[in-house]
Structures are given as structure tokens and as C-alpha cells.
Write a protein that holds these residues in place. Structure first.
Motif, mmCIF file in Angstrom:
data_model
loop_
_atom_site.group_PDB
_atom_site.id
_atom_site.type_symbol
_atom_site.label_atom_id
_atom_site.label_comp_id
_atom_site.label_asym_id
_atom_site.label_seq_id
_atom_site.Cartn_x
_atom_site.Cartn_y
_atom_site.Cartn_z
ATOM 1 N N VAL A 37 0.846 -1.201 0.000
ATOM 2 C CA VAL A 37 0.000 0.000 0.000
ATOM 3 C C VAL A 37 0.880 1.249 0.000
ATOM 4 C CG1 VAL A 37 -1.604 1.314 1.423
ATOM 5 C CG2 VAL A 37 -1.978 -1.112 1.074
ATOM 6 N N ARG A 163 -4.417 8.119 5.421
ATOM 7 C CA ARG A 163 -5.158 6.988 4.875
ATOM 8 C C ARG A 163 -4.314 5.715 4.909
ATOM 9 N NH1 ARG A 163 -8.754 6.032 0.362
ATOM 10 N NH2 ARG A 163 -6.989 6.075 -1.025
ATOM 11 N N GLU A 166 -4.791 4.337 8.197
ATOM 12 C CA GLU A 166 -6.111 3.701 8.274
ATOM 13 C C GLU A 166 -6.099 2.357 7.570
ATOM 14 O OE1 GLU A 166 -8.863 6.509 6.674
ATOM 15 O OE2 GLU A 166 -8.487 7.933 8.303
ATOM 16 N N VAL A 167 -5.466 2.358 6.413
ATOM 17 C CA VAL A 167 -5.398 1.114 5.640
ATOM 18 C C VAL A 167 -4.649 0.053 6.430
ATOM 19 C CG1 VAL A 167 -4.299 0.045 3.648
ATOM 20 C CG2 VAL A 167 -5.647 2.115 3.350
ATOM 21 N N THR A 170 -6.892 -1.294 9.088
ATOM 22 C CA THR A 170 -7.871 -2.195 8.481
ATOM 23 C C THR A 170 -7.220 -3.533 8.149
ATOM 24 O OG1 THR A 170 -8.749 -0.219 7.482
ATOM 25 C CG2 THR A 170 -9.657 -2.308 6.709
ATOM 26 N N GLN A 171 -6.025 -3.430 7.564
ATOM 27 C CA GLN A 171 -5.315 -4.658 7.169
ATOM 28 C C GLN A 171 -5.032 -5.517 8.396
ATOM 29 O OE1 GLN A 171 -4.733 -5.641 4.269
ATOM 30 N NE2 GLN A 171 -5.008 -3.864 2.983
#
Lengths: 440, 306
Positions: A37, A163, A166-167, A170-171
Motif C-alpha cells: 500500500v 489513509r 487507516e489502511v 484495516t489490514q
């Protein structure tokens, strides 16, 4: 309880590697994904900055701040990750700045630069004019043209890491979910597999324990040990052999015990029997007599005892020898035993003296019976080779009870009568003192 | 050793003397593009079609610059680098008075360098004559009058010619001087604001690979048609381009060479005689013009009495 422990152990064996693998996989997944990412964010930023640079080329060339501002605004609106944009001119002068953009120093690289900061990634991309292939032979010599690949300006793009964080979160959640899911799947599979092994094993353990407790009939049920049938079969075979060996052992012990009992009885009998004549010896006779005395005493039954002595036995011994004497003793004992009733007992008191115990027999009956025995002695000489040896006996008969109710006293009374019979010419039956029955 | 070298030199000189009996043409080729070699081959083919049948040799200009034997009756340079290089060699006296025919080069280059030559020189330049260009503008855009021209240091000398040709066609030529790229945009903006058409002229200070995109873009945004001078311009987005193809230049060069060998009179500078008109129909349509390449070419040819 033991089965449960075993199952838990099996479960741990199966699950521990699964947990390790699941955790490892999720860590790899999260870090790899996060890296991907991050790389993709940077690549996206570069692509955006380059695209912006291309779009801004004409604006920089024409010095149109309005055009550049419109471009930068549009670019920032198009992507929420863009924190700010600055477009610089050829000498680094700010042409336009929108949003929260990092100011750049006057020294700008001809190459694109990436500055990593905690909250943002700053990309500085030079704007290089597009070179079209028009420097052909129709144009003036190339020497007159100064190179145009130099930057005509710069685009500074600030990309937010928000972000990205955030990613990553989430991951991480996804990774955890995957690990948890994998774990549950692993538990389910392990339980299934463990049950396939533990159930048969628990059954086998139970059977072995029962056998150990002595329940030799316990056997493994084949349906209970599907996956371990061979083991179950072997355990049954083993139990079979153990049971068989146990039975043999018990049988052998019983045989040995019986043998011992026989030996003991024989020994006892031998101790109670006169070795020469085979009839009870004095001790045995005395014991029997004592029992009969007690019985007579208890029930008030009549009891008579007779004592007999072979007449002139010393003379026979001296005349024919000891062997013949022994033969005579054996013969007379046999005759005596054959002559008495079933309920009567005989015994050799010693030497040529024998005794007869007649329970339930009053004196008068006893006298008659004894008389028959005397006659049998008289009428049955003993054949010894080619000669017949005549052997009679004298009898003393006494009835219980007398003045003294003991065996010894009774025998003494009978002895007294015997003495009388000897004195009165032998081969006779006598009772104590007052009464006398004449023999032949 | 010295003796051996002397013998070798004598042998070489005798060979040269024997060979000089035949007329020879050397074609000096520029480096950097395969087009130069192709043009040289076409010139050779054109020479062979004549009666003289000279001995033609195609060489890199750097080799020719070392010296030319007396039997070489004519030197032909193909491309600007070859001409500039041989002009230097001639100034150093290495070419003697060998006549030189320059081709495939801008007029500015020839005019700047020709004084260095020690022998007679003629040229066939790539530049289309100003009159032809102005005529094309009038035919293609009959309703537009004002023509903007950006001139750099090299091309500034042609200002008068453009102005004169414009007046002859009933047009108004406005010239903007550009001394470097820094001044380009302001000059361009003024030119686009004050004119109906923009005529591009070969000058590296104004038109080069790095600037052309922005110039095209700027003119397109102002909806001003740009007229270029090579096929590449039409491809890149110029609405029209007027130029001579390489075979056209080659055959014109071969003709001039034959005339020179035959000692016929040849003008010292020839414009390209034959030409083509190339239009970018997409750009033309976008800006609301309808152009026919062939019709325009025929109109120009008729005008020139061809």
C-alpha cells in the motif's frame, strides 16, 4: 478424566503449530500488504505529480498563474490524499500554492525527490518539457539549439499518510480475522482428526485398565476402534492369552493343593494305622474310643468294648519264627476286621493284643457278637505253606458306663475280664467279675 | 624508413595523376541522419542520368575536409554540418578553388558561411521563398490578413523579404524579434494576440523540439493557425506545412550539378523549385477550416507558372 486429558494433549499437539502458522501468516500478510500500500501510494503520488507536471508545462511556459491554480485545485479535489500542491518556476519561484504544502528551498534537483515525513510523503518532480522530433534536416543545425531537457519548473505534491495508517489498521484487523478464522478452522479440523484417534485410543485404554484390574473378560469392540483395528485386535489376542494362562495357573494350583491334601491324609492315616496289620493302631483306637465314650455319655447310648489277646502267641513265634508270627498277626487282624459290624471299630493295642469298640450295643448283644468272633478264630486256622496253624484268642468284654466313665477305666475293666478269660483256660469270652459265659 | 615513405608518396602521386584524367564529383555527406545518405545516393543517380557520366564518390564530409585532389571538378555537400565543415576546411586552404554546391540546408546557414569559401559556391536551400509562403496563406485563408512571424538572430535578415512578399499578397506581416527562449512566450503571446496567422520560419532559437509543443499549444488555444516548414510540423499539430521533399531537393541538386559540370550558368542561390503542401486535417477541422493539400499545391504551382 484420563481420556479428556489425552484428547486435550492431542488437541494441543495439532493446534500449537496451527496457531504459530496462523499468527505468522497474518503478520506476513499485514506487513506485506502495508508495504504494498505504501509503495502504491508513492507510485500514485509520482504518477499524479508527473501528470500534473505535464499538464502544468504549458502553464509554466506561459506563466499563467490562473491556469496553474485551476490545475492544482482540480488535482487536489480529485484525490483526498493530496494535502497540498506547490508549482514552482524554473528558478524555484513559487507560481502557485494550494492547501498545506511543504515549502522548498531554492536548491532543487533535476531529478524527482521523495521526502518521507511522519504525516506525509513530499514528492518534488521537475517539469521537463515534451521534446517533439522536429529537429530534422529542415531545421538549423542542432548546435544552435540549447538543450531543452532541463526543468522548466517543479511540482511539489504533499501526500497524506493518514489513509495509509487507516489502511494499515484495516489490514491488521483483516489479518487478525483471517488468523482467528484459520484458528477456528484448525480447532474444528483438529477436533475432528483427534476424535478419529482419541475415541479408539480411549476405548483401548479403558479395556486395558479393566484387564489390569482383573476383569479378564474385557475385550476391545472392533466398531469402537475403526482407525486402530489392528491395535484392538492385538490387545484382544493378548487378553486372550492372559486369560488362558490365568486359567492354567489356577488349575495347576488346585491340582497341587489336592495332591498336598492327599499326602497329608495319607500321612495322617499312616500315623493312625498299625504298620504291620493295616488296622488302626492303639492311638487311633483310643481316639475313636474317646469320641464314642463322649457320644455315649451325651446320648445315653450303650457302648461296649472288648479286648482280646491271641493265645499262646509266644509259642507260635518261637516255633515258627517271627515271620510266621507276623503272618498270624496280619491274618487275625484281617479276620477280626471282617467279623465286626460296620459301626464297630477295631484296633491293635500292641503285641498280640487287639480291641473292639461296639457303639450302640448293650453288653448282652456284644457278648454274643464276640462269641461269634471267638468261634471264627477257633474255626479258621491259618495256612502257612503246607501246614495249618491254629490260633485262638481270649476275650474280655466290658460295658460303659462303669464306676469310672473314662476310656482308660473301660479298657481296664475289659482287661480285667480278659485276665479272667486267660485264667479260666483261654479261648473264652469273659465279662468283669460276677458274670461268666462259658466258652467251648 | 625515410626512403620507403618517399617511395610510397611518389607512387601515390603518380596514381593520382593517372586518375585525374577523368572528371570526378565528390559528395560530402553530413552525419546524424540516414536521410543525408539517401539524398546523396539520389544525387548520384541523377548525375548518372546526364551525358557527362562523371566519376561520383560519396564520402563523409570529415574525410573530404582532409583535402581534395585536382581531378575533382565539383564538391557537393549534403546537409548543414557538411557545408559548415567544408567551409572551415576551405578557409584553412585545404579545398583550393574546387567549386562547391551546397544542398539540404537553411538559407541562413549558407549565407553565414559562404564567405569562408575560397572557390565558387552555389546552394539549393530548404527555405521556401517568402512570396510562395505568403501566396499559400492567401489561398488557404482568404479572409485572414495579419501574419505574425517570430524571428530569431539567425533568421532576422529575412524580415524585409517577408514584409515585401506580404504586401504583394495584400497581407500584413508583423515581425517579433526573439533573442532567446526566455523571451519566447511574451513574443509569442503578442504575436498570437495581434495576428490571424502564425508563420514558422527555421530558426533554432525559436523553433526546436523543446519549444514546439508549447508554441503549438499556445497557438491552438488562441485558435491561430500555425504554418510550419517541414512534414514533422504538420504531424506535430501545425495546421499547414509548406516544404520540399527530399527526392524533390535531390533531383534539383542533381540538375544543378550537371549544369555546373557542363559550365552552364547557375544562380548562386536557388530556392526549392518543387514543393508539397501538407495539412493536418484534425487541427484544421478543430479550428473550423477546410483545407485541400492538392488544391493549394496546384494553386501555388499555377501562380509560379509551373
Amino acid at each position: 478424566m484420563k481420556g479428556l486429558g489425552f484428547r486435550n494433549h492431542m488437541l494441543m499437539l495439532a493446534l500449537l503449530p496451527a496457531i504459530l502458522v496462523a499468527v505468522l501468516l497474518s503478520v506476513i500478510y499485514v506487513s506485506w500488504n502495508f508495504h504494498e500500500v505504501e509503495v502504491s501510494l508513492r507510485e500514485r503520488g509520482r504518477a499524479m505529480a508527473k501528470q500534473l507536471g505535464t499538464a502544468a508545462e504549458y502553464g509554466i511556459f506561459s506563466g499563467s498563474r490562473e491556469m496553474l491554480r485551476a490545475l492544482a485545485d482540480a488535482a487536489q479535489k480529485s484525490d483526498p490524499d493530496i494535502m497540498g500542491i506547490t508549482i514552482l518556476g524554473e528558478r524555484g519561484q513559487v507560481l502557485v500554492r494550494v492547501g498545506d504544502s511543504t515549502p522548498q528551498g531554492p536548491e532543487l534537483s533535476e531529478h524527482e525527490t521523495i521526502i518521507e515525513k511522519a504525516d506525509r510523503i513530499v514528492l518534488v518532480v521537475p517539469v521537463v518539457g515534451t521534446v517533439l522530433p522536429v529537429d530534422d534536416i529542415y531545421s538549423a543545425p542542432a548546435a544552435a539549439v540549447h538543450t531543452s531537457s532541463r526543468a522548466s519548473g517543479y511540482v511539489v505534491l504533499d501526500l497524506s499518510r493518514q489513509r495509509l495508517v487507516e489502511v494499515r489498521n484495516t489490514q491488521m484487523l483483516i489479518g487478525l480475522d483471517i488468523a482467528l478464522g484459520g484458528l477456528l478452522l484448525g480447532v474444528w479440523l483438529a477436533l475432528r482428526m483427534a476424535r478419529g484417534i482419541t475415541r479408539p485410543l480411549i476405548h483401548i485404554i479403558d479395556v486395558v485398565e479393566r484387564i489390569g484390574r482383573g476383569e479378564l473378560g474385557a475385550r476391545v469392540i472392533p466398531d469402537e476402534v475403526r482407525t486402530l483395528q489392528s491395535l484392538g485386535h492385538n490387545i484382544n489376542a493378548m487378553a486372550e492369552r492372559v486369560t488362558l494362562a490365568h486359567g492354567e495357573l489356577q488349575q495347576k494350583v488346585a491340582q497341587a493343593t489336592e495332591e498336598l491334601r492327599k499326602r497329608k491324609e495319607e500321612a495322617e492315616m499312616l500315623a493312625r494305622m498299625d504298620v504291620l496289620t493295616g488296622i488302626p493302631n492303639r492311638r487311633a483306637f483310643m481316639q475313636t474310643a474317646e469320641q464314642e465314650v463322649l457320644r455315649a455319655q451325651r446320648y445315653g447310648n450303650p457302648l461296649t468294648v472288648a479286648v482280646l489277646d491271641l493265645d499262646h502267641f509266644k509259642t507260635i513265634n518261637d516255633t515258627y519264627g517271627h515271620a510266621t508270627g507276623d503272618h498270624v498277626l496280619i491274618n487275625r487282624a484281617g479276620l477280626l476286621e471282617a467279623s465286626v459290624r460296620e459301626v464297630d471299630s477295631v484296633g491293635r493295642l500292641g503285641g498280640e493284643e487287639f480291641a473292639i469298640l461296639m457303639p450302640g450295643t448293650p453288653l448282652s448283644e456284644a457278648i454274643q457278637a464276640i462269641e461269634r468272633i471267638r468261634q471264627a478264630f477257633e474255626q479258621n486256622p491259618i495256612s502257612d505253606g503246607d501246614q495249618l496253624i491254629r490260633s485262638t484268642a481270649s476275650f474280655g468284654v466290658a460295658e460303659y458306663p462303669g464306676a469310672d466313665p473314662t476310656v482308660d477305666a473301660l479298657l481296664a475293666k475289659a482287661d480285667g475280664a480278659l485276665y479272667l478269660a486267660k485264667a479260666r483256660g483261654r479261648n473264652r469270652v469273659e465279662i468283669p467279675a460276677q458274670k461268666s459265659i462259658d466258652g467251648v | 624508413m625515410t626512403t620507403f615513405r618517399c617511395l610510397a608518396v611518389l607512387l601515390f602521386m603518380s596514381l593520382v595523376l593517372v586518375a585525374s584524367a577523368r572528371a570526378a564529383v565528390w559528395i560530402a555527406v553530413s552525419e546524424g541522419s540516414a536521410d543525408y545518405g539517401a539524398v546523396a545516393e539520389e544525387i548520384r543517380a541523377g548525375l548518372m542520368r546526364g551525358e557527362a557520366q562523371p566519376e561520383v564518390s560519396i564520402r563523409p564530409w570529415t574525410e573530404v575536409a582532409q583535402g581534395v585532389p585536382p581531378r575533382v571538378r565539383l564538391l557537393v555537400t549534403v546537409g548543414s554540418p557538411a557545408f559548415v565543415g567544408l567551409a572551415e576546411a576551405s578557409a584553412d586552404g585545404r579545398l583550393g578553388r574546387t567549386p562547391l554546391l551546397a544542398t539540404l540546408l537553411p538559407r541562413t546557414v549558407f549565407e553565414a558561411q559562404k564567405r569562408k569559401l575560397t572557390g565558387p559556391a552555389t546552394a539549393i536551400v530548404l527555405d521556401q521563398p517568402a512570396a510562395r509562403q505568403m501566396a499559400l496563406l492567401r489561398y488557404a485563408f482568404p479572409h485572414l490578413r495579419r501574419v505574425g512571424i517570430l524571428l530569431g538572430p539567425e533568421s532576422r535578415a529575412r524580415q524585409a523579404a517577408f514584409e515585401k512578399a506580404a504586401v504583394e499578397q495584400g497581407l500584413q506581416a508583423n515581425v517579433y524579434k526573439v533573442d532567446g527562449e526566455a523571451e519566447l512566450y511574451s513574443a509569442l503571446r503578442r504575436a498570437l494576440e495581434e495576428n490571424d496567422l502564425l508563420l514558422a520560419v527555421p530558426d533554432a532559437a525559436v523553433y526546436n523540439g523543446g519549444t514546439i509543443q508549447n508554441v503549438l499549444l499556445a497557438s491552438y488555444r488562441q485558435r491561430i493557425p500555425l504554418i510550419g516548414f517541414s512534414p514533422a510540423y504538420a504531424r506535430a499539430g501545425a495546421m499547414l506545412a509548406l516544404y520540399s521533399t527530399l527526392p524533390q531537393v535531390s533531383s534539383q541538386t542533381a540538375r544543378a550539378a550537371r549544369n555546373l559540370l557542363a559550365d552552364n550558368p547557375v544562380p548562386s542561390l536557388q530556392n526549392p523549385a518543387e514543393f508539397v503542401v501538407s495539412a493536418n486535417v484534425n487541427v484544421a477541422r478543430s479550428l473550423g477550416f477546410r483545407l485541400s493539400e492538392d488544391a493549394l499545391r496546384l494553386q501555388l504551382q499555377n501562380r509560379e507558372g509551373m
